[in-house]
Design a protein around this motif. Structure first.
Motif, short mmCIF file in Angstrom:
data_model
loop_
_atom_site.label_atom_id
_atom_site.label_comp_id
_atom_site.label_asym_id
_atom_site.label_seq_id
_atom_site.Cartn_x
_atom_site.Cartn_y
_atom_site.Cartn_z
N ASN A 48 0.81 -1.20 0.00
CA ASN A 48 0.00 0.00 0.00
C ASN A 48 0.85 1.25 0.00
N ILE A 49 0.47 2.26 -0.78
CA ILE A 49 1.18 3.53 -0.70
C ILE A 49 0.20 4.61 -0.23
N THR A 50 0.57 5.26 0.86
CA THR A 50 -0.33 6.27 1.42
C THR A 50 -0.32 7.53 0.55
N ASP A 51 -1.43 8.25 0.61
CA ASP A 51 -1.62 9.43 -0.21
C ASP A 51 -1.50 10.68 0.67
N ASN A 52 -0.29 11.23 0.76
CA ASN A 52 -0.06 12.41 1.60
C ASN A 52 -0.70 12.23 2.98
N GLN A 53 -0.33 11.12 3.63
CA GLN A 53 -0.96 10.80 4.92
C GLN A 53 -0.73 11.89 5.95
N SER A 54 -1.70 12.05 6.81
CA SER A 54 -1.72 13.13 7.82
C SER A 54 -1.62 14.50 7.16
N ALA A 55 -2.00 14.57 5.90
CA ALA A 55 -1.99 15.84 5.16
C ALA A 55 -0.61 16.48 5.09
N VAL A 56 0.41 15.63 5.02
CA VAL A 56 1.78 16.11 4.83
C VAL A 56 2.15 15.80 3.38
N HIS A 111 -7.96 15.64 7.61
CA HIS A 111 -8.12 17.09 7.38
C HIS A 111 -6.76 17.77 7.37
N GLN A 112 -6.63 18.79 6.56
CA GLN A 112 -5.32 19.45 6.40
C GLN A 112 -4.89 20.25 7.62
N SER B 152 -16.54 19.08 8.31
CA SER B 152 -15.29 19.71 7.83
C SER B 152 -14.88 19.19 6.46
N LYS B 153 -15.40 18.00 6.08
CA LYS B 153 -15.03 17.43 4.79
C LYS B 153 -16.22 17.40 3.83
N SER B 154 -17.31 18.08 4.19
CA SER B 154 -18.51 18.15 3.34
C SER B 154 -18.98 16.77 2.88
N ILE B 155 -18.91 15.79 3.76
CA ILE B 155 -19.28 14.43 3.38
C ILE B 155 -20.79 14.27 3.34
N LEU B 156 -21.29 13.67 2.27
CA LEU B 156 -22.74 13.53 2.11
C LEU B 156 -23.25 12.14 2.49
N ASN B 157 -22.34 11.22 2.74
CA ASN B 157 -22.78 9.84 2.97
C ASN B 157 -22.47 9.28 4.35
N GLY B 166 -18.68 12.23 19.42
CA GLY B 166 -19.54 13.33 18.96
C GLY B 166 -18.79 14.54 18.41
N LYS B 167 -17.46 14.44 18.36
CA LYS B 167 -16.68 15.60 17.92
C LYS B 167 -15.95 15.33 16.61
N CYS B 168 -15.64 16.40 15.92
CA CYS B 168 -14.94 16.36 14.64
C CYS B 168 -13.44 16.20 14.88
N GLU B 169 -12.75 15.59 13.91
CA GLU B 169 -11.30 15.38 14.10
C GLU B 169 -10.51 16.70 14.13
N ILE B 170 -11.09 17.77 13.62
CA ILE B 170 -10.30 19.01 13.58
C ILE B 170 -10.22 19.70 14.94
N SER B 171 -11.22 19.46 15.82
CA SER B 171 -11.19 20.12 17.14
C SER B 171 -12.25 19.53 18.06
N LYS B 172 -11.89 19.45 19.32
CA LYS B 172 -12.86 18.97 20.31
C LYS B 172 -13.98 19.99 20.52
N ASP B 173 -13.80 21.19 19.97
CA ASP B 173 -14.84 22.22 20.10
C ASP B 173 -15.83 22.20 18.94
N VAL B 174 -15.58 21.32 17.97
CA VAL B 174 -16.46 21.27 16.80
C VAL B 174 -17.28 19.98 16.85
N ASP B 175 -18.60 20.11 16.81
CA ASP B 175 -19.45 18.92 16.79
C ASP B 175 -19.31 18.22 15.45
N CYS B 176 -19.38 16.89 15.49
CA CYS B 176 -19.43 16.14 14.23
C CYS B 176 -20.84 16.30 13.68
#
Lengths: 323, 222
Positions: A48-56, A111-112, B152-157, B166-176
């Motif tokens: 497997n080759i990762t695609d800019n993993q961890s947004a790096v 996420h970036q 944060s990723k505009s996911i529709l599915n 219950g939180k988003c990966e970008i911040s514990k202050d952002v609800d998923c």
């Protein structure tokens, strides 16, 4: 160059599959990739080759997969939705497959915000379910929207699932959508919490998804308690139970303990109904993978990712490797 | 409404450092409600700038006015006399107002605000983004919670693998957003609505189709 997917062959034959991951370098040279891939070629079914993993930002996944294909190694091309719109994705898939890559793994992408370029504009034109559909359609000779391709492409389409993310009901529903959209294999997020993973697999079996997709349990090699804590706190969606951290903390040789945990996890995975294989993520420790595969009793591989160069065979009892 | 926040005063002052007389134009629309560009903020900014310039030994003359709306030509036209002899116009409206002023007057027009998003107020002093302006509303599919702008990723599915507790990966202050959608759909007994695959979105109705224009012939005059 037109070999079919080895991973597909292994999974469809009902063998317990083994794949491993290689992170590309942050410079323009295939040398480290080639070196790591050489170590892995007889021990895994695909690399497997990762695609800019961890947004790096790193050497492109497509280019690296092409290089693996030229080395005669079955490559899994990871594609995220973060950095490319549907036009670039189609183009990169065509590029990868034209170079002999036969597996496409579709992901959303981290996420970036925590990567090398937090100021970047993200794309997310498609989500991962829509990406699976796009890739699967291309294998049926269709571009998005149903326009016909002159020549359909041959690829084995996969996706990911995180058994440790919330809400679990929706994670199962999303996996079902991915299967329906055309995913044929699925890699899970690193498994450390085996109880929770088993409960998740129960849900997967209830939904019959283990019969629709080949599920590869993610297994990660931790080099120290610090690395475990970092994963728990900083890697999105990973759960490392405190007892795992404690084991690494108390061990005289933490890396060896990490290998042990890895091997034990693989053993447990082999007994979880519906798990079709493992995907080993040994970040920056790829050289330990052969040993892990061997100690887990998964060597030799029925069909290695790349046949060894020279007169080395992979028969039972063969001990020519340096693992 | 449009949520905007004032730029740091030194940034605004730098845009008009070579001017001796400026007009500060507030807006009685959205930016009054979100407390960034109404009459009060316009007067405070004018007086702060005058003080600053006096301390620098380069006094600044200001005139102030708060328009009913800066996004409407009829209210912008009314400003003609006021801006006639100024060296620059500082708009305290959103980016729309700034552009309407710049289009109407041959003057140096600068923004005093950063236009942030379309949203509403949660409690006094807290505003939240709620709409991504995609031009093809899908809120009936997601229980009245917009994943396009709130995920944060505009996911529709459904949620990505970064949703935890219950939180988003970008911040514990952002609800998923997908946790919120799930909770609401469950409460309404409509989880089955989330089973359907949402196809790739047509972003041509969004900004991606180029600058947009809405026309209603039935209400056009003349």
């Amino acid at each position: 160059m037109s070999k079919p997917s080895n991973l597909r062959k292994v999974l469809e034959a009902g063998h317990f599959a083994v794949t491993a991951e290689v992170g590309p370098p942050r410079f323009a040279d295939f040398a480290p990739l080639r070196q790591k891939a050489e170590l892995l070629r007889r021990y895994v079914d695909a690399v497997n080759i990762t695609d800019n993993q961890s947004a790096v930002a790193r050497l492109s996944s497509q280019a690296c997969c092409g290089e693996l294909a030229r080395m005669g190694i079955d490559a899994v091309f990871q594609v995220t939705c973060r950095d490319r719109n549907r036009i670039a994705i189609q183009s990169d898939i065509l590029g990868a497959v034209a170079q002999g890559v036969r597996n496409i793994l579709c992901l959303s992408g981290d996420h970036q915000r925590f990567g090398s370029d937090p100021q970047a504009k993200s794309v997310f034109d498609l989500d991962s379910v829509q990406l699976v559909r796009l890739a699967a359609d291309m294998t049926r000779g269709l571009f998005p929207g149903g326009r016909k391709m002159e020549v359909s492409l041959e690829a084995y389409v996969g996706a990911v699932v995180n058994p440790f993310a919330d809400p679990v009901d929706l994670q199962v529903i999303k996996l079902k959508k991915k299967a329906r959209a055309g995913a044929r294999f699925v890699q899970t997020q690193c498994v450390f919490d085996l109880e929770r993973f088993s409960r998740f697999m129960e849900r997967v079996r209830e939904a019959g998804l283990d019969r629709e997709v080949g599920i590869l349990a993610g297994v990660s090699l931790l080099r120290s308690a610090g690395a475990a804590r970092f994963m728990q706190e900083r890697v999105p969606g990973v759960t490392v139970p405190e007892e795992v951290v404690r084991r690494l903390e108390l061990a005289p040789d933490p890396e060896e303990e990490g290998v042990k945990i890895c091997v034990e996890t693989i053993d447990r995975m082999r007994n979880v109904k519906g798990v079709a294989g493992v995907h080993i993520m040994a970040i920056a420790l790829e050289e330990r993978v052969p040993e892990i595969v061997r100690r887990a009793g998964l060597f030799p591989r029925p069909d290695p990712a790349g046949q060894a160069l020279g007169p080395v065979s992979c028969r039972e009892g063969n001990r020519v490797d340096q693992g | 409404m449009i949520i905007a926040q004032q730029k740091p005063i030194k940034d605004i002052a730098a845009m008009v450092s070579d001017c001796r007389k400026v007009a500060l134009i507030g807006c009685a629309g959205c930016v009054t409600v979100c407390l960034s560009g109404g009459e009060k903020e316009t007067e405070i900014l004018a007086s702060a700038m005058r003080m600053m310039r006096r301390l620098e030994g380069k006094p600044l003359e200001t005139v102030t006015f708060t328009a009913t709306r800066q996004c409407d030509p009829e209210y912008v036209d009314a400003l003609e006399g006021l801006v006639k002899d100024v060296d620059a116009v500082i708009s305290l409206a959103c980016g729309v107002g700034v552009q309407y002023l710049a289009e109407r007057f041959d003057k140096w027009v600068v923004p005093a605000l950063n236009t942030n998003f379309i949203g509403g107020s949660r409690v006094h002093g807290v505003w939240e983004e709620k709409c991504g302006l995609c031009g093809d509303c899908i809120l009936h599919k997601t229980g009245g919670i917009c994943p396009i702008i709130r995920c944060s990723k505009s996911i529709l599915n459904g949620p990505c693998g970064g949703s935890q507790y219950g939180k988003c990966e970008i911040s514990k202050d952002v609800d998923c957003a997908w946790q919120l959608i799930y909770d609401r759909m469950k409460k309404l007994g409509r989880l089955d609505k989330l089973m359907e695959i949402q196809p790739a979105k047509d972003w041509s109705t969004s900004r991606d189709g180029g600058p947009r224009r809405a026309v209603r012939e039935d209400v056009m005059i003349g």
